[in-house]
Design a protein around this motif. Structure first.
Motif, PDB file in Angstrom:
ATOM      1  N   PRO A 152       0.833  -1.210   0.000  1.00 35.88           N
ATOM      2  CA  PRO A 152       0.000   0.000   0.000  1.00 35.88           C
ATOM      3  C   PRO A 152       0.865   1.257   0.000  1.00 35.88           C
ATOM      4  CG  PRO A 152      -0.828  -1.593   1.578  1.00 35.88           C
ATOM      5  CD  PRO A 152       0.489  -2.120   1.095  1.00 35.88           C
ATOM      6  N   SER A 153       0.419   2.280  -0.702  1.00 32.07           N
ATOM      7  CA  SER A 153       1.157   3.543  -0.740  1.00 32.07           C
ATOM      8  C   SER A 153       1.352   4.072   0.673  1.00 32.07           C
ATOM      9  CB  SER A 153       0.395   4.561  -1.587  1.00 32.07           C
ATOM     10  OG  SER A 153       0.286   4.107  -2.914  1.00 32.07           O
ATOM     11  N   ILE A 154       2.491   4.691   0.892  1.00 35.74           N
ATOM     12  CA  ILE A 154       2.870   5.082   2.247  1.00 35.74           C
ATOM     13  C   ILE A 154       2.100   6.314   2.713  1.00 35.74           C
ATOM     14  CG2 ILE A 154       4.774   5.854   3.696  1.00 35.74           C
ATOM     15  CD1 ILE A 154       6.627   4.263   1.885  1.00 35.74           C
ATOM     16  N   ILE A 155       1.458   6.155   3.847  1.00 34.01           N
ATOM     17  CA  ILE A 155       0.759   7.265   4.491  1.00 34.01           C
ATOM     18  C   ILE A 155       1.725   7.955   5.448  1.00 34.01           C
ATOM     19  CG2 ILE A 155      -1.088   7.849   6.105  1.00 34.01           C
ATOM     20  CD1 ILE A 155      -2.652   5.498   4.930  1.00 34.01           C
ATOM     21  N   LEU A 156       1.646   9.267   5.505  1.00 29.88           N
ATOM     22  CA  LEU A 156       2.515  10.043   6.384  1.00 29.88           C
ATOM     23  C   LEU A 156       1.782  10.367   7.680  1.00 29.88           C
ATOM     24  CD1 LEU A 156       3.745  12.385   3.560  1.00 29.88           C
ATOM     25  CD2 LEU A 156       5.166  10.697   4.722  1.00 29.88           C
ATOM     26  N   TYR A 157       2.539  10.420   8.775  1.00 31.36           N
ATOM     27  CA  TYR A 157       1.964  10.746  10.076  1.00 31.36           C
ATOM     28  C   TYR A 157       2.409  12.148  10.489  1.00 31.36           C
ATOM     29  CZ  TYR A 157       0.580   5.856  10.459  1.00 31.36           C
ATOM     30  OH  TYR A 157       0.003   4.635  10.242  1.00 31.36           O
ATOM     31  N   GLU A 158       1.731  12.686  11.495  1.00 26.92           N
ATOM     32  CA  GLU A 158       1.962  14.078  11.866  1.00 26.92           C
ATOM     33  C   GLU A 158       3.381  14.370  12.331  1.00 26.92           C
ATOM     34  OE1 GLU A 158       0.526  14.953  16.242  1.00 26.92           O
ATOM     35  OE2 GLU A 158      -1.120  14.035  15.144  1.00 26.92           O
ATOM     36  N   ASN A 159       4.113  13.352  12.782  1.00 31.78           N
ATOM     37  CA  ASN A 159       5.501  13.569  13.187  1.00 31.78           C
ATOM     38  C   ASN A 159       6.474  13.402  12.022  1.00 31.78           C
ATOM     39  OD1 ASN A 159       4.992  10.819  13.022  1.00 31.78           O
ATOM     40  ND2 ASN A 159       6.360  10.278  14.697  1.00 31.78           N
ATOM     41  N   GLU A 160       5.935  13.303  10.796  1.00 32.44           N
ATOM     42  CA  GLU A 160       6.776  13.111   9.614  1.00 32.44           C
ATOM     43  C   GLU A 160       6.581  14.211   8.570  1.00 32.44           C
ATOM     44  OE1 GLU A 160       6.785   8.220   9.581  1.00 32.44           O
ATOM     45  OE2 GLU A 160       5.178   9.280   8.529  1.00 32.44           O
ATOM     46  N   VAL A 161       5.811  15.214   8.895  1.00 33.73           N
ATOM     47  CA  VAL A 161       5.481  16.258   7.908  1.00 33.73           C
ATOM     48  C   VAL A 161       5.931  17.628   8.421  1.00 33.73           C
ATOM     49  CG1 VAL A 161       3.548  14.995   6.906  1.00 33.73           C
ATOM     50  CG2 VAL A 161       3.157  16.457   8.887  1.00 33.73           C
ATOM     51  N   TYR A 162       5.992  18.591   7.497  1.00 34.72           N
ATOM     52  CA  TYR A 162       6.394  19.955   7.837  1.00 34.72           C
ATOM     53  C   TYR A 162       5.325  20.928   7.368  1.00 34.72           C
ATOM     54  CZ  TYR A 162      10.915  17.753   8.549  1.00 34.72           C
ATOM     55  OH  TYR A 162      11.916  16.932   8.997  1.00 34.72           O
ATOM     56  N   GLY A 163       5.222  22.031   8.101  1.00 35.35           N
ATOM     57  CA  GLY A 163       4.200  22.982   7.714  1.00 35.35           C
ATOM     58  C   GLY A 163       4.206  24.257   8.529  1.00 35.35           C
ATOM     59  N   ILE A 164       3.121  24.985   8.428  1.00 37.68           N
ATOM     60  CA  ILE A 164       3.019  26.341   8.963  1.00 37.68           C
ATOM     61  C   ILE A 164       1.928  26.403  10.021  1.00 37.68           C
ATOM     62  CG2 ILE A 164       2.467  28.733   8.367  1.00 37.68           C
ATOM     63  CD1 ILE A 164       3.365  28.052   5.492  1.00 37.68           C
ATOM     64  N   LYS A 165       2.276  26.944  11.177  1.00 40.05           N
ATOM     65  CA  LYS A 165       1.277  27.133  12.221  1.00 40.05           C
ATOM     66  C   LYS A 165       0.469  28.406  11.932  1.00 40.05           C
ATOM     67  CE  LYS A 165       3.185  24.517  16.082  1.00 40.05           C
ATOM     68  NZ  LYS A 165       4.088  23.622  15.358  1.00 40.05           N
ATOM     69  N   ALA A 166      -0.841  28.251  11.934  1.00 36.83           N
ATOM     70  CA  ALA A 166      -1.726  29.383  11.638  1.00 36.83           C
ATOM     71  C   ALA A 166      -2.034  30.199  12.878  1.00 36.83           C
ATOM     72  CB  ALA A 166      -3.029  28.886  11.012  1.00 36.83           C
ATOM     73  N   ILE A 167      -1.796  29.612  14.058  1.00 35.42           N
ATOM     74  CA  ILE A 167      -2.002  30.331  15.315  1.00 35.42           C
ATOM     75  C   ILE A 167      -0.718  30.262  16.132  1.00 35.42           C
ATOM     76  CG2 ILE A 167      -4.487  29.933  15.380  1.00 35.42           C
ATOM     77  CD1 ILE A 167      -4.020  27.618  17.258  1.00 35.42           C
ATOM     78  N   ASP A 168      -0.548  31.220  17.035  1.00 35.60           N
ATOM     79  CA  ASP A 168       0.675  31.252  17.838  1.00 35.60           C
ATOM     80  C   ASP A 168       0.505  30.483  19.145  1.00 35.60           C
ATOM     81  OD1 ASP A 168      -0.781  32.880  19.551  1.00 35.60           O
ATOM     82  OD2 ASP A 168       0.167  34.740  18.879  1.00 35.60           O
ATOM     83  N   GLU A 169       1.495  30.587  20.017  1.00 35.92           N
ATOM     84  CA  GLU A 169       1.506  29.826  21.268  1.00 35.92           C
ATOM     85  C   GLU A 169       0.404  30.245  22.230  1.00 35.92           C
ATOM     86  OE1 GLU A 169       4.003  31.371  19.914  1.00 35.92           O
ATOM     87  OE2 GLU A 169       5.664  29.969  19.606  1.00 35.92           O
ATOM     88  N   ALA A 170      -0.214  31.411  21.985  1.00 40.16           N
ATOM     89  CA  ALA A 170      -1.287  31.900  22.849  1.00 40.16           C
ATOM     90  C   ALA A 170      -2.655  31.781  22.180  1.00 40.16           C
ATOM     91  CB  ALA A 170      -1.018  33.355  23.241  1.00 40.16           C
ATOM     92  N   ASP A 171      -2.739  30.976  21.124  1.00 38.84           N
ATOM     93  CA  ASP A 171      -3.997  30.727  20.416  1.00 38.84           C
ATOM     94  C   ASP A 171      -4.501  31.960  19.677  1.00 38.84           C
ATOM     95  OD1 ASP A 171      -6.061  29.110  19.523  1.00 38.84           O
ATOM     96  OD2 ASP A 171      -7.356  29.567  21.233  1.00 38.84           O
ATOM     97  N   LYS A 172      -3.581  32.807  19.213  1.00 34.68           N
ATOM     98  CA  LYS A 172      -3.956  33.988  18.429  1.00 34.68           C
ATOM     99  C   LYS A 172      -3.631  33.740  16.961  1.00 34.68           C
ATOM    100  CE  LYS A 172      -4.965  36.255  22.204  1.00 34.68           C
ATOM    101  NZ  LYS A 172      -6.390  36.535  22.566  1.00 34.68           N
ATOM    102  N   ASN A 173      -4.526  34.151  16.065  1.00 33.52           N
ATOM    103  CA  ASN A 173      -4.303  33.976  14.636  1.00 33.52           C
ATOM    104  C   ASN A 173      -3.102  34.795  14.165  1.00 33.52           C
ATOM    105  OD1 ASN A 173      -6.495  32.234  14.144  1.00 33.52           O
ATOM    106  ND2 ASN A 173      -7.916  33.943  14.018  1.00 33.52           N
ATOM    107  N   LYS A 174      -2.272  34.197  13.339  1.00 39.15           N
ATOM    108  CA  LYS A 174      -1.125  34.905  12.768  1.00 39.15           C
ATOM    109  C   LYS A 174      -1.565  35.616  11.492  1.00 39.15           C
ATOM    110  CE  LYS A 174       2.519  31.791  14.436  1.00 39.15           C
ATOM    111  NZ  LYS A 174       3.689  30.979  14.044  1.00 39.15           N
ATOM    112  N   GLU A 175      -1.177  36.869  11.352  1.00 39.41           N
ATOM    113  CA  GLU A 175      -1.546  37.628  10.161  1.00 39.41           C
ATOM    114  C   GLU A 175      -0.788  37.128   8.932  1.00 39.41           C
ATOM    115  OE1 GLU A 175      -1.176  41.796  10.728  1.00 39.41           O
ATOM    116  OE2 GLU A 175      -2.515  41.873  12.466  1.00 39.41           O
TER     117      GLU A 175
END
Length: 348
Positions: free
Chosen positions: A247-270
């Motif tokens: 089966p084609s390989i599925i990626l898990y959350e500890n294997e991917v890279y990306g952008i956080k849309a909110i900061d450490e205080a739960d505020k949306n990043k502009e």
């Protein structure tokens, strides 16, 4: 007493002379002085050693903390470093930290982790958290995995890979109580830009994280055609040997890279992509644990290996949070190829 008697008395042996006593006293004083000097030298050396040990480990601990905080800006979807402590011993230290994530506006504990550090290379890394998983699950690439506090790791499906089966956890939302909030990963049908993704997600759904396309063509091919030789191959004639495509390989959350849309205080990043780009661009030149990761990502994402721009970033999926009612709005959206539940907790 006549002169002859006085002369005999002068040369008569009456025990140790004053000279011998002086020699013995000098030797004893020398021994005492040597012991005191050794004690003083040992005390001073120990004090200097302890100061060096504490200062060096403190610097290494702070460096480890900064490295992890930066890495979490580009990895670990919807996860942030919270309370932490540095425990320094002799030669080695540990950075203990708790991670947390947001489900809607509720913060929950995500995991307990530790990283070791030392200024003695042979000791460094002998203890500490290894995989971050609760246990090493056996089975195929599509089996569920859990982190060290039992949270289900979300799965991601690359849009350019054909899978025989897609996880559809949006379909089971009706089985989840009204009093729950949760996170769920969404894998898209194709790459999109950030502005498109913002318009695609309903307003009642909280957008927490963007999955960035960091894959080369060869890596995508490898994800889609994982080849395994069949068992007992040596007993089969060469001209009749076959290959089995797993089966084609599925990626898990500890294997991917990306952008956080909110900061450490739960505020949306502009401008959420700015932290992502800045972290990779600066990380590739700073020596550290993740330098090679940053170099590789910069090479893949940059234009002519010069710089990363917003236009270089393509989004393959997201992590969103909300309750049952809000997430139900995502059902039957044509741009969603797969969905995978992560943490589910009580609203209150």
């Amino acid at each position: 007493m006549n002169d002859e008697e006085k002369l005999e008395e002068l040369f008569e042996d009456k025990g140790p002379s004053n000279f011998d006593k002086v020699i013995k006293k000098a030797k004893l004083f020398s021994i005492i002085r040597g012991v005191i000097t050794s004690i003083l030298v040992f005390t001073v050396a120990s004090f200097v050693g302890l100061i060096f040990n504490a200062t060096t480990l403190n610097e290494l601990g702070n460096t480890k903390k900064i490295e992890l905080e930066n890495y979490y800006r580009i990895a670990h979807p919807n996860s942030y470093i919270g309370s932490n402590q540095m425990d320094d011993g002799l030669l080695t230290g540990e950075f203990d930290y708790v991670t947390y994530r947001f489900l809607g506006n509720k913060a929950i504990v995500d995991g307990n982790n530790k990283e070791s550090y030392s200024y003695v290379p042979l000791i460094n890394g002998l203890y500490g958290d290894i995989s971050g998983l609760l246990y090493e699950a056996s089975g195929d690439e599509q089996s569920k995995r859990y982190n060290n506090v039992g949270k289900n790791l979300m799965q991601f499906y690359h849009p350019n890979v054909k899978y025989t089966k897609y996880r559809d956890d949006l379909a089971i939302l009706n089985k989840i109580g009204e009093d729950k909030v949760m996170e769920i990963s969404l894998s898209f049908d194709k790459p999109y830009i950030i502005s498109q993704v913002k318009d695609m997600i309903p307003q009642n759904v909280t957008l927490n994280w963007y999955w960035v396309d960091t894959y080369t063509k060869s890596e995508v091919t490898e994800l889609g055609s994982h080849i395994e030789k069949i068992a007992n191959e040596e007993e089969i004639p060469v001209n009749k040997r076959e290959k089995q495509i797993s089966p084609s390989i599925i990626l898990y959350e500890n294997e991917v890279y990306g952008i956080k849309a909110i900061d450490e205080a739960d505020k949306n990043k502009e401008t959420p992509e700015k932290d992502f780009i800045d972290t990779i661009s600066s990380g590739k030149t700073n020596k550290g644990t993740y330098q090679e990761v940053y170099k590789t990502l910069f090479s893949k994402l940059s234009t002519d290996k010069v710089k990363i721009t917003k236009d270089n970033i393509k989004i393959l999926g997201v992590v969103v949070t909300g309750d049952k009612d809000s997430l139900t709005l995502l059902k039957n959206k044509s741009f969603i190829k797969a969905s995978s539940l992560g943490a589910v907790v009580d609203k209150y």
